[in-house]
Design a protein around this motif. Structure first.
Motif, PDB file in Angstrom:
ATOM      1  N   ALA A  65       0.840  -1.200   0.000  1.00 57.63           N
ATOM      2  CA  ALA A  65       0.000   0.000   0.000  1.00 57.63           C
ATOM      3  C   ALA A  65       0.864   1.234   0.000  1.00 57.63           C
ATOM      4  CB  ALA A  65      -0.923   0.005   1.198  1.00 57.63           C
ATOM      5  N   PRO A  66       0.490   2.321  -0.776  1.00 60.35           N
ATOM      6  CA  PRO A  66       1.309   3.547  -0.786  1.00 60.35           C
ATOM      7  C   PRO A  66       1.271   4.235   0.572  1.00 60.35           C
ATOM      8  CG  PRO A  66      -0.749   3.922  -1.920  1.00 60.35           C
ATOM      9  CD  PRO A  66      -0.699   2.441  -1.611  1.00 60.35           C
ATOM     10  N   ARG A  67       2.449   4.797   0.877  1.00 63.84           N
ATOM     11  CA  ARG A  67       2.538   5.515   2.145  1.00 63.84           C
ATOM     12  C   ARG A  67       1.812   6.849   2.027  1.00 63.84           C
ATOM     13  NH1 ARG A  67       8.671   5.766   3.934  1.00 63.84           N
ATOM     14  NH2 ARG A  67       7.608   6.660   5.741  1.00 63.84           N
ATOM     15  N   PRO A  68       1.061   7.225   3.026  1.00 65.91           N
ATOM     16  CA  PRO A  68       0.336   8.517   2.964  1.00 65.91           C
ATOM     17  C   PRO A  68       1.313   9.678   2.980  1.00 65.91           C
ATOM     18  CG  PRO A  68       0.143   7.564   5.146  1.00 65.91           C
ATOM     19  CD  PRO A  68       0.816   6.500   4.303  1.00 65.91           C
ATOM     20  N   VAL A  69       0.966  10.704   2.125  1.00 71.55           N
ATOM     21  CA  VAL A  69       1.795  11.908   2.034  1.00 71.55           C
ATOM     22  C   VAL A  69       1.114  12.994   2.846  1.00 71.55           C
ATOM     23  CG1 VAL A  69       2.818  13.621   0.500  1.00 71.55           C
ATOM     24  CG2 VAL A  69       2.611  11.246  -0.233  1.00 71.55           C
ATOM     25  N   GLU A  70       1.848  13.536   3.746  1.00 75.62           N
ATOM     26  CA  GLU A  70       1.295  14.586   4.591  1.00 75.62           C
ATOM     27  C   GLU A  70       1.345  15.908   3.830  1.00 75.62           C
ATOM     28  OE1 GLU A  70       3.397  14.725   8.186  1.00 75.62           O
ATOM     29  OE2 GLU A  70       2.777  12.702   8.844  1.00 75.62           O
ATOM     30  N   PRO A  71       0.190  16.652   3.741  1.00 74.60           N
ATOM     31  CA  PRO A  71       0.201  17.955   3.038  1.00 74.60           C
ATOM     32  C   PRO A  71       0.998  18.990   3.780  1.00 74.60           C
ATOM     33  CG  PRO A  71      -1.886  17.629   4.122  1.00 74.60           C
ATOM     34  CD  PRO A  71      -1.099  16.341   4.328  1.00 74.60           C
ATOM     35  N   GLU A  72       1.670  19.859   3.005  1.00 77.25           N
ATOM     36  CA  GLU A  72       2.415  20.950   3.592  1.00 77.25           C
ATOM     37  C   GLU A  72       1.465  22.003   4.129  1.00 77.25           C
ATOM     38  OE1 GLU A  72       5.065  22.466   0.739  1.00 77.25           O
ATOM     39  OE2 GLU A  72       6.243  20.609   0.530  1.00 77.25           O
ATOM     40  N   PRO A  73       1.775  22.574   5.232  1.00 76.87           N
ATOM     41  CA  PRO A  73       0.892  23.624   5.781  1.00 76.87           C
ATOM     42  C   PRO A  73       0.899  24.854   4.878  1.00 76.87           C
ATOM     43  CG  PRO A  73       2.924  23.512   7.031  1.00 76.87           C
ATOM     44  CD  PRO A  73       2.972  22.307   6.097  1.00 76.87           C
ATOM     45  N   VAL A  74      -0.311  25.391   4.581  1.00 78.13           N
ATOM     46  CA  VAL A  74      -0.476  26.568   3.733  1.00 78.13           C
ATOM     47  C   VAL A  74      -0.801  27.745   4.612  1.00 78.13           C
ATOM     48  CG1 VAL A  74      -1.774  27.587   1.829  1.00 78.13           C
ATOM     49  CG2 VAL A  74      -1.257  25.143   1.810  1.00 78.13           C
ATOM     50  N   THR A  75      -0.024  28.794   4.429  1.00 80.63           N
ATOM     51  CA  THR A  75      -0.252  30.008   5.226  1.00 80.63           C
ATOM     52  C   THR A  75      -1.341  30.822   4.535  1.00 80.63           C
ATOM     53  OG1 THR A  75       2.064  30.009   5.879  1.00 80.63           O
ATOM     54  CG2 THR A  75       0.816  32.067   6.192  1.00 80.63           C
ATOM     55  N   PRO A  76      -2.466  31.098   5.158  1.00 78.83           N
ATOM     56  CA  PRO A  76      -3.542  31.895   4.510  1.00 78.83           C
ATOM     57  C   PRO A  76      -3.116  33.337   4.302  1.00 78.83           C
ATOM     58  CG  PRO A  76      -4.054  31.535   6.813  1.00 78.83           C
ATOM     59  CD  PRO A  76      -2.813  30.700   6.541  1.00 78.83           C
ATOM     60  N   GLU A  77      -3.533  33.879   3.116  1.00 79.59           N
ATOM     61  CA  GLU A  77      -3.239  35.278   2.820  1.00 79.59           C
ATOM     62  C   GLU A  77      -4.121  36.177   3.662  1.00 79.59           C
ATOM     63  OE1 GLU A  77      -3.748  35.935  -1.282  1.00 79.59           O
ATOM     64  OE2 GLU A  77      -2.116  34.590  -1.919  1.00 79.59           O
ATOM     65  N   PRO A  78      -3.599  37.334   4.021  1.00 81.99           N
ATOM     66  CA  PRO A  78      -4.429  38.251   4.842  1.00 81.99           C
ATOM     67  C   PRO A  78      -5.605  38.786   4.030  1.00 81.99           C
ATOM     68  CG  PRO A  78      -2.388  39.323   4.163  1.00 81.99           C
ATOM     69  CD  PRO A  78      -2.226  37.866   3.792  1.00 81.99           C
ATOM     70  N   ALA A  79      -6.764  38.853   4.638  1.00 83.20           N
ATOM     71  CA  ALA A  79      -7.967  39.358   3.958  1.00 83.20           C
ATOM     72  C   ALA A  79      -7.800  40.833   3.632  1.00 83.20           C
ATOM     73  CB  ALA A  79      -9.187  39.159   4.846  1.00 83.20           C
ATOM     74  N   PRO A  80      -8.272  41.257   2.404  1.00 78.59           N
ATOM     75  CA  PRO A  80      -8.133  42.686   2.055  1.00 78.59           C
ATOM     76  C   PRO A  80      -9.027  43.554   2.923  1.00 78.59           C
ATOM     77  CG  PRO A  80      -9.448  41.552   0.422  1.00 78.59           C
ATOM     78  CD  PRO A  80      -8.902  40.477   1.347  1.00 78.59           C
ATOM     79  N   THR A  81      -8.505  44.745   3.172  1.00 82.59           N
ATOM     80  CA  THR A  81      -9.268  45.685   4.008  1.00 82.59           C
ATOM     81  C   THR A  81     -10.397  46.272   3.172  1.00 82.59           C
ATOM     82  OG1 THR A  81      -7.251  46.203   5.214  1.00 82.59           O
ATOM     83  CG2 THR A  81      -9.105  47.760   5.420  1.00 82.59           C
ATOM     84  N   PRO A  82     -11.648  46.164   3.570  1.00 82.44           N
ATOM     85  CA  PRO A  82     -12.756  46.716   2.769  1.00 82.44           C
ATOM     86  C   PRO A  82     -12.674  48.221   2.667  1.00 82.44           C
ATOM     87  CG  PRO A  82     -13.536  46.053   4.928  1.00 82.44           C
ATOM     88  CD  PRO A  82     -12.111  45.549   4.846  1.00 82.44           C
ATOM     89  N   THR A  83     -12.918  48.720   1.434  1.00 83.07           N
ATOM     90  CA  THR A  83     -12.913  50.166   1.197  1.00 83.07           C
ATOM     91  C   THR A  83     -14.268  50.730   1.586  1.00 83.07           C
ATOM     92  OG1 THR A  83     -11.412  49.848  -0.661  1.00 83.07           O
ATOM     93  CG2 THR A  83     -12.589  51.959  -0.546  1.00 83.07           C
ATOM     94  N   PRO A  84     -14.276  51.732   2.439  1.00 84.73           N
ATOM     95  CA  PRO A  84     -15.584  52.282   2.863  1.00 84.73           C
ATOM     96  C   PRO A  84     -16.307  52.930   1.686  1.00 84.73           C
ATOM     97  CG  PRO A  84     -13.796  53.696   3.599  1.00 84.73           C
ATOM     98  CD  PRO A  84     -13.136  52.446   3.059  1.00 84.73           C
ATOM     99  N   VAL A  85     -17.577  52.617   1.512  1.00 81.16           N
ATOM    100  CA  VAL A  85     -18.418  53.177   0.443  1.00 81.16           C
ATOM    101  C   VAL A  85     -19.168  54.367   0.991  1.00 81.16           C
ATOM    102  CG1 VAL A  85     -20.284  52.717  -1.167  1.00 81.16           C
ATOM    103  CG2 VAL A  85     -18.648  50.909  -0.612  1.00 81.16           C
ATOM    104  N   PRO A  86     -19.023  55.541   0.322  1.00 79.83           N
ATOM    105  CA  PRO A  86     -19.734  56.713   0.865  1.00 79.83           C
ATOM    106  C   PRO A  86     -21.248  56.537   0.740  1.00 79.83           C
ATOM    107  CG  PRO A  86     -18.780  57.217  -1.277  1.00 79.83           C
ATOM    108  CD  PRO A  86     -18.234  55.866  -0.882  1.00 79.83           C
ATOM    109  N   THR A  87     -21.902  56.916   1.751  1.00 79.53           N
ATOM    110  CA  THR A  87     -23.371  56.817   1.771  1.00 79.53           C
ATOM    111  C   THR A  87     -23.969  58.032   1.064  1.00 79.53           C
ATOM    112  OG1 THR A  87     -23.244  55.639   3.859  1.00 79.53           O
ATOM    113  CG2 THR A  87     -25.396  56.570   3.245  1.00 79.53           C
ATOM    114  N   PRO A  88     -24.790  57.798  -0.029  1.00 79.76           N
ATOM    115  CA  PRO A  88     -25.362  58.969  -0.731  1.00 79.76           C
ATOM    116  C   PRO A  88     -26.352  59.691   0.162  1.00 79.76           C
ATOM    117  CG  PRO A  88     -26.357  56.946  -1.532  1.00 79.76           C
ATOM    118  CD  PRO A  88     -25.243  56.530  -0.595  1.00 79.76           C
TER     119      PRO A  88
END
Length: 262
Positions: A65-88
């Protein structure tokens, strides 16, 4: 351990023993039939009882049986800062109001002469004055007709006022002058009839019936004839010779002789 089984002789090759003496023939036949049946049944049983050779299956090595391959840890990208939408800014609701319905205008059409007839947009004729309702801005085609007048067609645009008066005057046609009767002077009075007379003598050869001025004088020979002075058309007729006409002038207080020869 193996068993040896003799195959029975086929039915076709079985030797039939010679028939016994007539006294023992039936028992022997029965015995032979039984022996034959026993041989056939024994061959069938031997055929079914022979075991089939065992099948040998060689198993290869089991796959790993094939040996299981452990996945490399993935570093999540930082979420973009939302741009404030001016209120009409709040908008005010615009309420549209329908324009008010136009108010009909009372239109009065007056024609001159008054006996003229009016037609509006091809409808009519009607007598003058004509009172009708129309909407502001509406265009009316008015035609006016009258005897001995020139016809008139005019386009009228209705205004905004509550009432509107329109006067339509026709142009009179020029009158034709009637020819005047010529005044003739009265005829002069007739001239007085000449009362003076003259005498006429007719000398006709061979003879004739005589008439002068429509007056029958008779057949020749005639005595002298007294006629009023003037000019006469005298006719002389003879059945065998024909008719002749001669102009005769009678002078007053004179004697005239007329000679006619056929």
């Amino acid at each position: 351990m193996s068993e040896t089984i003799e195959d029975p002789e086929p039915p076709g090759e079985t030797e039939v023993p010679a028939p016994p003496p007539p006294s023992n023939r039936r028992p022997l036949i029965i015995v032979g039939v039984l022996v034959l049946l026993g041989g056939v049944l024994g061959g069938l049983w031997a055929t079914r009882s022979v075991p089939e050779p065992p099948v040998t299956i060689t198993a290869g090595p089991k796959p790993m049986a094939p040996r299981p391959v452990e996945p490399e840890p993935v570093t999540p990208e930082p979420a973009p800062t939302p741009t404030p939408v001016p209120t009409p800014p709040p908008t005010e609701a615009v309420v549209r109001k329908d324009p008010p319905a136009p108010v009909p205008v009372q239109v009065t059409l007056t024609a001159r002469p008054l006996q003229a007839s009016l037609s509006v947009d091809g409808q009519g004729p009607a007598k003058s004055p004509l009172v009708m309702s129309a909407l502001p801005g509406q265009e009316l085609t008015v035609r006016v007709e009258a005897p001995r007048h020139r016809s008139l067609t005019r386009k009228i645009v209705v205004g905004q006022g509550p009432t509107q008066d329109e006067a339509l005057e026709l142009e009179a046609l020029p009158t034709q002058k009637e020819p005047r009767a010529e005044v003739r002077p009265p005829p002069p009075p007739p001239a007085p009839v000449e009362t003076r007379k003259g005498t006429v003598r007719f000398a006709v050869t061979p003879w004739a019936d005589v008439s002068c001025g429509g007056r029958n004088l008779g057949s020749t020979p005639l005595p002298d004839v007294s006629l009023v002075a003037g000019v006469y058309e005298c006719r002389f007729s003879n059945p065998e010779k024909g008719t002749r006409t001669q102009r005769v002038e009678v002078k007053p207080n004179s004697h005239t002789r007329v000679v006619v020869k056929f």
